[in-house]
Design an enzyme around this catalytic site. Structure first.
Site, PDB file in Angstrom:
ATOM      1  N   SER A 125       0.838  -1.200   0.000  1.00  0.00           N
ATOM      2  CA  SER A 125       0.000   0.000   0.000  1.00  0.00           C
ATOM      3  C   SER A 125       0.867   1.242   0.000  1.00  0.00           C
ATOM      4  O   SER A 125       1.986   1.239   0.550  1.00  0.00           O
ATOM      5  CB  SER A 125      -0.859  -0.031   1.272  1.00  0.00           C
ATOM      6  OG  SER A 125      -1.468   1.213   1.484  1.00  0.00           O
ATOM      7  N   TYR A 150      -2.054  -1.224  10.894  1.00  0.00           N
ATOM      8  CA  TYR A 150      -2.301  -1.800   9.563  1.00  0.00           C
ATOM      9  C   TYR A 150      -1.145  -1.448   8.622  1.00  0.00           C
ATOM     10  O   TYR A 150      -0.585  -2.314   7.943  1.00  0.00           O
ATOM     11  CB  TYR A 150      -3.629  -1.289   8.980  1.00  0.00           C
ATOM     12  CG  TYR A 150      -3.746  -1.546   7.502  1.00  0.00           C
ATOM     13  CD1 TYR A 150      -4.022  -2.817   7.016  1.00  0.00           C
ATOM     14  CD2 TYR A 150      -3.513  -0.520   6.575  1.00  0.00           C
ATOM     15  CE1 TYR A 150      -4.078  -3.059   5.649  1.00  0.00           C
ATOM     16  CE2 TYR A 150      -3.564  -0.754   5.215  1.00  0.00           C
ATOM     17  CZ  TYR A 150      -3.853  -2.029   4.753  1.00  0.00           C
ATOM     18  OH  TYR A 150      -3.894  -2.265   3.400  1.00  0.00           O
ATOM     19  N   LYS A 154       1.988  -3.803   6.563  1.00  0.00           N
ATOM     20  CA  LYS A 154       2.405  -3.780   5.147  1.00  0.00           C
ATOM     21  C   LYS A 154       3.896  -3.510   5.054  1.00  0.00           C
ATOM     22  O   LYS A 154       4.624  -4.176   4.303  1.00  0.00           O
ATOM     23  CB  LYS A 154       1.621  -2.698   4.385  1.00  0.00           C
ATOM     24  CG  LYS A 154       0.137  -2.980   4.263  1.00  0.00           C
ATOM     25  CD  LYS A 154      -0.115  -4.215   3.418  1.00  0.00           C
ATOM     26  CE  LYS A 154      -1.565  -4.616   3.382  1.00  0.00           C
ATOM     27  NZ  LYS A 154      -1.785  -5.975   2.874  1.00  0.00           N
TER      28      LYS A 154
HETATM   29  P1  NAD Z   1     -10.834  -7.548   1.316  1.00  0.00           P
HETATM   30  O1  NAD Z   1     -11.032  -7.518   2.782  1.00  0.00           O
HETATM   31  O2  NAD Z   1     -12.012  -7.383   0.445  1.00  0.00           O
HETATM   32  O3  NAD Z   1     -10.072  -8.891   0.887  1.00  0.00           O
HETATM   33  C1  NAD Z   1      -9.168  -9.537   1.748  1.00  0.00           C
HETATM   34  C2  NAD Z   1      -9.605 -10.990   1.845  1.00  0.00           C
HETATM   35  O4  NAD Z   1      -8.700 -11.680   2.705  1.00  0.00           O
HETATM   36  C3  NAD Z   1     -11.008 -11.160   2.436  1.00  0.00           C
HETATM   37  O5  NAD Z   1     -11.772 -11.955   1.557  1.00  0.00           O
HETATM   38  C4  NAD Z   1     -10.783 -11.866   3.779  1.00  0.00           C
HETATM   39  O6  NAD Z   1     -11.835 -12.741   4.091  1.00  0.00           O
HETATM   40  C5  NAD Z   1      -9.461 -12.574   3.520  1.00  0.00           C
HETATM   41  N1  NAD Z   1      -8.640 -12.844   4.704  1.00  0.00           N
HETATM   42  C6  NAD Z   1      -8.277 -11.986   5.685  1.00  0.00           C
HETATM   43  N2  NAD Z   1      -7.501 -12.611   6.595  1.00  0.00           N
HETATM   44  C7  NAD Z   1      -7.363 -13.900   6.152  1.00  0.00           C
HETATM   45  C8  NAD Z   1      -6.680 -15.046   6.646  1.00  0.00           C
HETATM   46  N3  NAD Z   1      -5.984 -15.004   7.781  1.00  0.00           N
HETATM   47  N4  NAD Z   1      -6.762 -16.197   5.945  1.00  0.00           N
HETATM   48  C9  NAD Z   1      -7.471 -16.254   4.804  1.00  0.00           C
HETATM   49  N5  NAD Z   1      -8.135 -15.214   4.293  1.00  0.00           N
HETATM   50  C10 NAD Z   1      -8.081 -14.051   4.957  1.00  0.00           C
HETATM   51  O7  NAD Z   1      -9.718  -6.429   0.964  1.00  0.00           O
HETATM   52  P2  NAD Z   1      -9.250  -5.881  -0.441  1.00  0.00           P
HETATM   53  O8  NAD Z   1      -9.658  -4.471  -0.525  1.00  0.00           O
HETATM   54  O9  NAD Z   1      -9.607  -6.829  -1.512  1.00  0.00           O
HETATM   55  O10 NAD Z   1      -7.680  -5.893  -0.204  1.00  0.00           O
HETATM   56  C11 NAD Z   1      -6.864  -6.977  -0.610  1.00  0.00           C
HETATM   57  C12 NAD Z   1      -5.448  -6.707  -0.126  1.00  0.00           C
HETATM   58  O11 NAD Z   1      -4.998  -5.470  -0.654  1.00  0.00           O
HETATM   59  C13 NAD Z   1      -5.328  -6.604   1.393  1.00  0.00           C
HETATM   60  O12 NAD Z   1      -4.107  -7.195   1.785  1.00  0.00           O
HETATM   61  C14 NAD Z   1      -5.287  -5.116   1.624  1.00  0.00           C
HETATM   62  O13 NAD Z   1      -4.612  -4.786   2.803  1.00  0.00           O
HETATM   63  C15 NAD Z   1      -4.522  -4.646   0.400  1.00  0.00           C
HETATM   64  N6  NAD Z   1      -4.785  -3.242   0.073  1.00  0.00           N
HETATM   65  C16 NAD Z   1      -6.075  -2.821  -0.070  1.00  0.00           C
HETATM   66  C17 NAD Z   1      -6.325  -1.488  -0.331  1.00  0.00           C
HETATM   67  C18 NAD Z   1      -7.744  -0.982  -0.424  1.00  0.00           C
HETATM   68  O14 NAD Z   1      -7.954   0.211  -0.256  1.00  0.00           O
HETATM   69  N7  NAD Z   1      -8.731  -1.823  -0.694  1.00  0.00           N
HETATM   70  C19 NAD Z   1      -5.259  -0.593  -0.480  1.00  0.00           C
HETATM   71  C20 NAD Z   1      -3.950  -1.061  -0.345  1.00  0.00           C
HETATM   72  C21 NAD Z   1      -3.723  -2.399  -0.072  1.00  0.00           C
HETATM   73  C1  WQD Z   2      -9.558   9.249   1.038  1.00  0.00           C
HETATM   74  C2  WQD Z   2      -9.814  10.732   1.286  1.00  0.00           C
HETATM   75  C3  WQD Z   2     -10.086  11.259   3.612  1.00  0.00           C
HETATM   76  C4  WQD Z   2     -13.829   9.044   4.154  1.00  0.00           C
HETATM   77  C5  WQD Z   2      -6.815   4.307   3.093  1.00  0.00           C
HETATM   78  C6  WQD Z   2      -5.724   3.607   3.864  1.00  0.00           C
HETATM   79  C7  WQD Z   2      -4.667   3.111   2.924  1.00  0.00           C
HETATM   80  C8  WQD Z   2      -5.281   2.248   1.828  1.00  0.00           C
HETATM   81  C9  WQD Z   2      -6.406   2.950   1.145  1.00  0.00           C
HETATM   82  C10 WQD Z   2      -5.781   0.033   2.435  1.00  0.00           C
HETATM   83  C11 WQD Z   2      -9.048  11.286   2.486  1.00  0.00           C
HETATM   84  C12 WQD Z   2     -11.361  11.529   2.847  1.00  0.00           C
HETATM   85  C13 WQD Z   2     -12.683   9.602   3.618  1.00  0.00           C
HETATM   86  C14 WQD Z   2     -14.889   9.891   4.551  1.00  0.00           C
HETATM   87  C15 WQD Z   2     -13.598  11.778   3.817  1.00  0.00           C
HETATM   88  N1  WQD Z   2      -5.831   1.113   2.444  1.00  0.00           N
HETATM   89  N2  WQD Z   2     -12.574  10.951   3.457  1.00  0.00           N
HETATM   90  N3  WQD Z   2     -14.732  11.229   4.365  1.00  0.00           N
HETATM   91  O1  WQD Z   2      -7.073   7.327   3.864  1.00  0.00           O
HETATM   92  O2  WQD Z   2      -6.226   7.703   1.501  1.00  0.00           O
HETATM   93  O3  WQD Z   2      -6.259   5.432   2.421  1.00  0.00           O
HETATM   94  O4  WQD Z   2      -7.360   3.414   2.117  1.00  0.00           O
HETATM   95  O5  WQD Z   2      -5.844  -1.021   2.518  1.00  0.00           O
HETATM   96  O6  WQD Z   2      -3.748   2.379   3.661  1.00  0.00           O
HETATM   97  O7  WQD Z   2      -5.145   4.512   4.792  1.00  0.00           O
HETATM   98  O8  WQD Z   2      -8.392   6.480   1.852  1.00  0.00           O
HETATM   99  O9  WQD Z   2     -10.761   6.440   1.215  1.00  0.00           O
HETATM  100  O10 WQD Z   2     -10.158   6.519   3.674  1.00  0.00           O
HETATM  101  O11 WQD Z   2      -9.770   8.523   2.250  1.00  0.00           O
HETATM  102  O12 WQD Z   2     -13.496  13.005   3.691  1.00  0.00           O
HETATM  103  O13 WQD Z   2     -15.915   9.459   5.063  1.00  0.00           O
HETATM  104  O14 WQD Z   2     -11.204  10.904   1.602  1.00  0.00           O
HETATM  105  O15 WQD Z   2      -9.868  12.218   4.598  1.00  0.00           O
HETATM  106  O16 WQD Z   2      -8.692  12.598   2.181  1.00  0.00           O
HETATM  107  P1  WQD Z   2      -6.951   6.851   2.474  1.00  0.00           P
HETATM  108  P2  WQD Z   2      -9.850   6.918   2.279  1.00  0.00           P
END
Ligand code: NAD
Ligand code: WQD
Length: 340
Positions: A125, A150, A154
């Site tokens: 991330s 969190y 990462k």
């Molecule tokens: P998500 O929660 O929809 O998907 C993650 C999946 O992992 C879920 O289906 C959950 O059931 C499964 N899971 C969690 N712990 C587990 C375990 N111990 N064993 C087996 N399964 C497990 O999330 P997502 O948005 O699809 O994100 C996928 C990955 O990308 C995550 O690692 C997340 O941290 C990373 N990521 C997401 C974002 C975002 O904003 N969505 C941003 C950056 C990184």
């Molecule tokens: C985006 C913008 C908020 C909600 C997070 C995690 C990052 C990654 C992605 C992963 C910001 C604003 C948000 C609301 C708002 N995660 N906001 N009202 O914080 O950039 O990143 O998600 O797994 O690790 O930190 O994303 O969508 O929360 O916020 O004004 O109700 O929207 O302040 O400027 P962020 P976000």
């Protein structure tokens, strides 16, 4: 290639399965369904046009079940999505985050190497950059101080995988640093289905638009940005999913350790997103300005040129596609997958 997809029932995992099959790969999913459901996988298989996707309902912390899974299948690579991802919850429950995300990864990579699979793509991330030293953020930008457990999971997992690769060059490790994934499959059949109150901006906007929440709270309008609200690099989940298929090519040619930003390179403010959502979808999104949210940075967007140069990958979908597809999913599924 035959790919193990951990967390494959989740938001990014399901979209990535579609891109994998489209590119001719096959996949096996392992997921404990802690933040997802069978229905998501069922609909994903429907979109792909297969009867089902091989699925193991299993926790990646469960070494014995993972061993059995690796006895059943010979994998070319693993795309590792499984992990908890709620920033606020990680502050309340740090142990659970370190145990699940780091403990799960340690178990997974140990089982992988015991079975001769040393190719992994990891969901990292932009949060690992902390308060970024430069904008746009390139991969050369140093990692920073994370503001929550969190983010540290990462950052630490990146370090663990990099150290393992340096000690054993047979490993190929691709660290993908996602910016802000939004959007949904254009069919509207799968999308992001958060539990409870959404933490992230886009699902909050869609829940306001569909009438589940009264108004959006905009966290701060006094940042040093063009309109005072936070600026982020939103990326359509279908583009993000395609980035994983491109990363497999790097694995295939023996890339060693590589890090790639997956973003569009464009920054949009909170109000840009609200206005685009209203304009494209013809719906009203009431909002109110609230205090800043702890841990937020003013601006965060990527320089994604390394991924274009080395993987031939770039985001193709823009802000209008993102807000259209997010709404299309929410409108058709006001209660997420729960309706089925
Ligand atoms: P998500 O929660 O929809 O998907 C993650 C999946 O992992 C879920 O289906 C959950 O059931 C499964 N899971 C969690 N712990 C587990 C375990 N111990 N064993 C087996 N399964 C497990 O999330 P997502 O948005 O699809 O994100 C996928 C990955 O990308 C995550 O690692 C997340 O941290 C990373 N990521 C997401 C974002 C975002 O904003 N969505 C941003 C950056 C990184
Ligand atoms: C985006 C913008 C908020 C909600 C997070 C995690 C990052 C990654 C992605 C992963 C910001 C604003 C948000 C609301 C708002 N995660 N906001 N009202 O914080 O950039 O990143 O998600 O797994 O690790 O930190 O994303 O969508 O929360 O916020 O004004 O109700 O929207 O302040 O400027 P962020 P976000």
């Amino acid at each position: 290639m035959k790919i193990l997809v951990t967390g494959g029932a989740g938001f990014i995992g399901t979209h990535t399965l579609i891109e994998l099959y489209r590119a001719g790969h096959t996949a096996v999913v392992v997921d404990n369904l802690s933040n997802s459901c069978h229905e998501a996988l069922r609909r994903t298989a429907e979109i792909i046009g297969v009867d089902g996707i091989p699925f193991y309902e299993c926790d990646i912390c469960d070494r014995i079940r993972l061993e059995l899974l690796f006895c059943d299948h010979q994998f070319d690579a693993c795309i590792h999505f499984a992990g908890k991802k709620a920033v606020g919850e990680s502050v309340e429950m740090p142990w659970e985050y370190y145990d699940n995300n780091i403990g799960g990864t340690l178990t997974l990579v140990d089982v992988m190497r015991r079975h001769g699979c040393r190719n992994i793509i990891f969901s990292s991330s932009a949060t690992v950059y902390g308060e970024p030293a430069e904008m746009p953020i390139t991969e050369a930008c140093p990692k920073g101080v994370c503001t929550n457990p969190y983010g540290w999971t990462k950052s630490m997992i990146e370090q663990i995988l990099a150290d393992m690769q340096r000690a054993d060059p047979q490993w190929n490790v691709v660290l993908l640093r996602y910016f802000n994934p939004v959007g949904a499959h254009p069919s509207g059949r799968i999308g992001e289905d958060p539990n409870g109150t959404p933490n992230n901006l886009m699902p909050y906007i869609t829940q306001v638009a569909v009438g589940k929440r009264a108004e959006l709270g905009v966290f701060g309008d006094d940042y040093p940005t063009p309109d005072g609200t936070g600026v982020r690099d939103y990326i359509h989940v279908v583009d993000l999913a395609a980035g994983h298929v491109s990363a497999l090519q790097a694995i295939g040619r023996g890339c060693g350790l590589e890090v790639y930003n997956l973003g569009t390179g464009h920054g949009y403010s909170v109000l840009d997103m609200v206005k685009a959502f209203e304009r494209v979808n013809g719906v009203h999104v009431p909002y109110a300005i609230k205090p800043r949210r702890a841990g937020d940075v003013a601006t965060c967007y990527s320089d994604p040129s390394k991924a274009l140069r080395e993987l031939g990958w770039q985001a193709r979908l823009g802000i209008d596609d993102m807000v259209r597809d997010s709404w299309n999913w929410q409108r058709q599924n006001p209660d997420g997958f729960a309706a089925d």
